[in-house]
Every structure is written in C-alpha cells, then in structure tokens.
Design a protein around this motif. Structure first.
Motif, PDB file in Angstrom:
ATOM      1  N   ASP A 108       0.996   5.459   0.275  1.00 37.21           N
ATOM      2  CA  ASP A 108       0.322   6.694   0.639  1.00 37.21           C
ATOM      3  C   ASP A 108       0.392   7.651  -0.549  1.00 37.21           C
ATOM      4  O   ASP A 108       1.355   7.636  -1.310  1.00 37.21           O
ATOM      5  CB  ASP A 108       1.011   7.363   1.829  1.00 37.21           C
ATOM      6  N   GLN A 142      -3.658   4.706  -0.748  1.00 41.68           N
ATOM      7  CA  GLN A 142      -4.533   5.330   0.246  1.00 41.68           C
ATOM      8  C   GLN A 142      -4.291   6.826   0.348  1.00 41.68           C
ATOM      9  O   GLN A 142      -3.157   7.283   0.332  1.00 41.68           O
ATOM     10  CB  GLN A 142      -4.361   4.667   1.609  1.00 41.68           C
ATOM     11  N   ARG A 143      -5.411   7.562   0.434  1.00 45.16           N
ATOM     12  CA  ARG A 143      -5.348   9.020   0.554  1.00 45.16           C
ATOM     13  C   ARG A 143      -4.807   9.385   1.931  1.00 45.16           C
ATOM     14  O   ARG A 143      -5.230   8.839   2.944  1.00 45.16           O
ATOM     15  CB  ARG A 143      -6.723   9.647   0.368  1.00 45.16           C
ATOM     16  N   GLY A 185      -2.343  -1.289  -3.122  1.00 40.17           N
ATOM     17  CA  GLY A 185      -3.325  -0.317  -2.674  1.00 40.17           C
ATOM     18  C   GLY A 185      -2.746   1.082  -2.660  1.00 40.17           C
ATOM     19  O   GLY A 185      -1.533   1.281  -2.536  1.00 40.17           O
ATOM     20  N   GLU A 220     -10.892   7.394  -1.567  1.00 43.70           N
ATOM     21  CA  GLU A 220     -10.082   7.327  -0.350  1.00 43.70           C
ATOM     22  C   GLU A 220      -9.066   6.190  -0.384  1.00 43.70           C
ATOM     23  O   GLU A 220      -7.988   6.291   0.195  1.00 43.70           O
ATOM     24  CB  GLU A 220     -10.978   7.177   0.883  1.00 43.70           C
ATOM     25  N   PHE A 221      -9.436   5.093  -1.033  1.00 44.73           N
ATOM     26  CA  PHE A 221      -8.545   3.931  -1.116  1.00 44.73           C
ATOM     27  C   PHE A 221      -8.857   3.192  -2.409  1.00 44.73           C
ATOM     28  O   PHE A 221      -9.959   2.678  -2.590  1.00 44.73           O
ATOM     29  CB  PHE A 221      -8.744   2.998   0.081  1.00 44.73           C
ATOM     30  N   SER A 222      -7.892   3.158  -3.312  1.00 38.89           N
ATOM     31  CA  SER A 222      -8.047   2.438  -4.572  1.00 38.89           C
ATOM     32  C   SER A 222      -7.070   1.281  -4.593  1.00 38.89           C
ATOM     33  O   SER A 222      -6.029   1.328  -3.928  1.00 38.89           O
ATOM     34  CB  SER A 222      -7.778   3.358  -5.765  1.00 38.89           C
ATOM     35  N   GLY A 223      -7.401   0.257  -5.347  1.00 40.52           N
ATOM     36  CA  GLY A 223      -6.515  -0.887  -5.399  1.00 40.52           C
ATOM     37  C   GLY A 223      -6.494  -1.559  -6.745  1.00 40.52           C
ATOM     38  O   GLY A 223      -7.395  -1.387  -7.569  1.00 40.52           O
ATOM     39  N   PRO A 265      -5.587   8.700  -4.692  1.00 40.67           N
ATOM     40  CA  PRO A 265      -5.548   7.259  -4.933  1.00 40.67           C
ATOM     41  C   PRO A 265      -6.032   6.841  -6.319  1.00 40.67           C
ATOM     42  O   PRO A 265      -5.465   5.940  -6.936  1.00 40.67           O
ATOM     43  CB  PRO A 265      -6.456   6.683  -3.852  1.00 40.67           C
ATOM     44  N   THR A 289       0.839  -1.191   0.000  1.00 40.42           N
ATOM     45  CA  THR A 289       0.000   0.000   0.000  1.00 40.42           C
ATOM     46  C   THR A 289       0.877   1.245   0.000  1.00 40.42           C
ATOM     47  O   THR A 289       1.810   1.336   0.786  1.00 40.42           O
ATOM     48  CB  THR A 289      -0.942   0.008   1.223  1.00 40.42           C
ATOM     49  N   SER A 318     -12.680  -0.066  -5.072  1.00 39.11           N
ATOM     50  CA  SER A 318     -11.854   1.135  -5.085  1.00 39.11           C
ATOM     51  C   SER A 318     -12.724   2.390  -5.028  1.00 39.11           C
ATOM     52  O   SER A 318     -13.823   2.410  -5.586  1.00 39.11           O
ATOM     53  CB  SER A 318     -10.993   1.174  -6.347  1.00 39.11           C
TER      54      SER A 318
END
Length: 124
Positions: free
Chosen positions: A14, A55-56, A53, A40-43, A18, A12, A37
């Motif tokens: 930062d 993450q914002r 991942g 705030e959080f995409s993968g 994202p 993941t 996704s």
C-alpha cells in the motif's frame, strides 16, 4: 494427501503514490515495469515471474518503525554482498536510514522506502 507447495507469485505494498514507489523499487531491483501499470496500481516483474505491486490507498499513513503506532504493514528483506554499497545506492534513490537499527548491524541494516515501509539489507 499433503497440500501442494506454495509458490510466492506477488507482493503488494500500500502507498500514496504507486508510480513513484514502483520507480524506486525498479531502480533498486532492476525488475521491469508491468505494462498495465497506472497511477492507481503499478507493478514490477522479475524474469521468473515474481511480481511486486504498489496500490494507491486513500489516507495512506506511513508506517512507524520501530514503534507500532502505525504498523509496518509489510517487511521486505534483500540479500546483498556489500551492506555499505547497497545502503549508499538506496539512500541516493530516496530511501531513508532510520535512527533505530537492530542488533547485528554488521550483518543487517534497516532502511525505509520512500513510502515509509521498512526493509532490510542482509548479508548472505
């Protein structure tokens, strides 16, 4: 009894955006978007289950490489068959080539992803 071997399941990163960073790595790797996704959080997932991942983080600060005023936070290595072709593709997708390159430039190149994370392209 020895501990069981570890299997890397996810990485993941930062970042401030994202969705945009996931799009960059999707084009670069061919991984598929994770269905849950969001902003705030995409993968992304690979067929064998590896997950990357994004993450914002509020107040995200771009890593500084090679300096450590803002540490790298993470460093990914990608094996490629042709350094020049891979670099050209990634630059077109939004990567940046920093001015400083490590020794061994005929076997390894450092690029920065759109969020500023350094990553390497290496020959097998």
């Amino acid at each position: 009894m020895p501990p069981p071997p570890l299997k890397l399941a996810a990485i993941t990163l930062d970042c401030a955006d994202p969705v945009a960073l996931a799009a960059f790595y999707r084009q670069a790797t061919g991984f598929e978007p994770h269905p849950k996704s969001d902003a705030e959080f995409s993968g992304l997932t690979r067929g064998d289950g590896l997950f990357i991942g994004f993450q914002r983080v509020d107040g995200y600060r771009t890593p500084q490489w090679p300096g450590q005023d803002v540490p790298q936070q993470i460093h990914l290595d990608f094996e490629v068959d042709d350094l020049d072709a891979a670099e050209a593709m990634l630059l077109e997708l939004g990567a940046v080539r920093p001015g400083h390159q490590p020794l061994g430039g005929d076997r390894v190149r450092v690029l920065l992803d759109p969020a500023g994370h350094p990553f390497c392209l290496t020959l097998p």
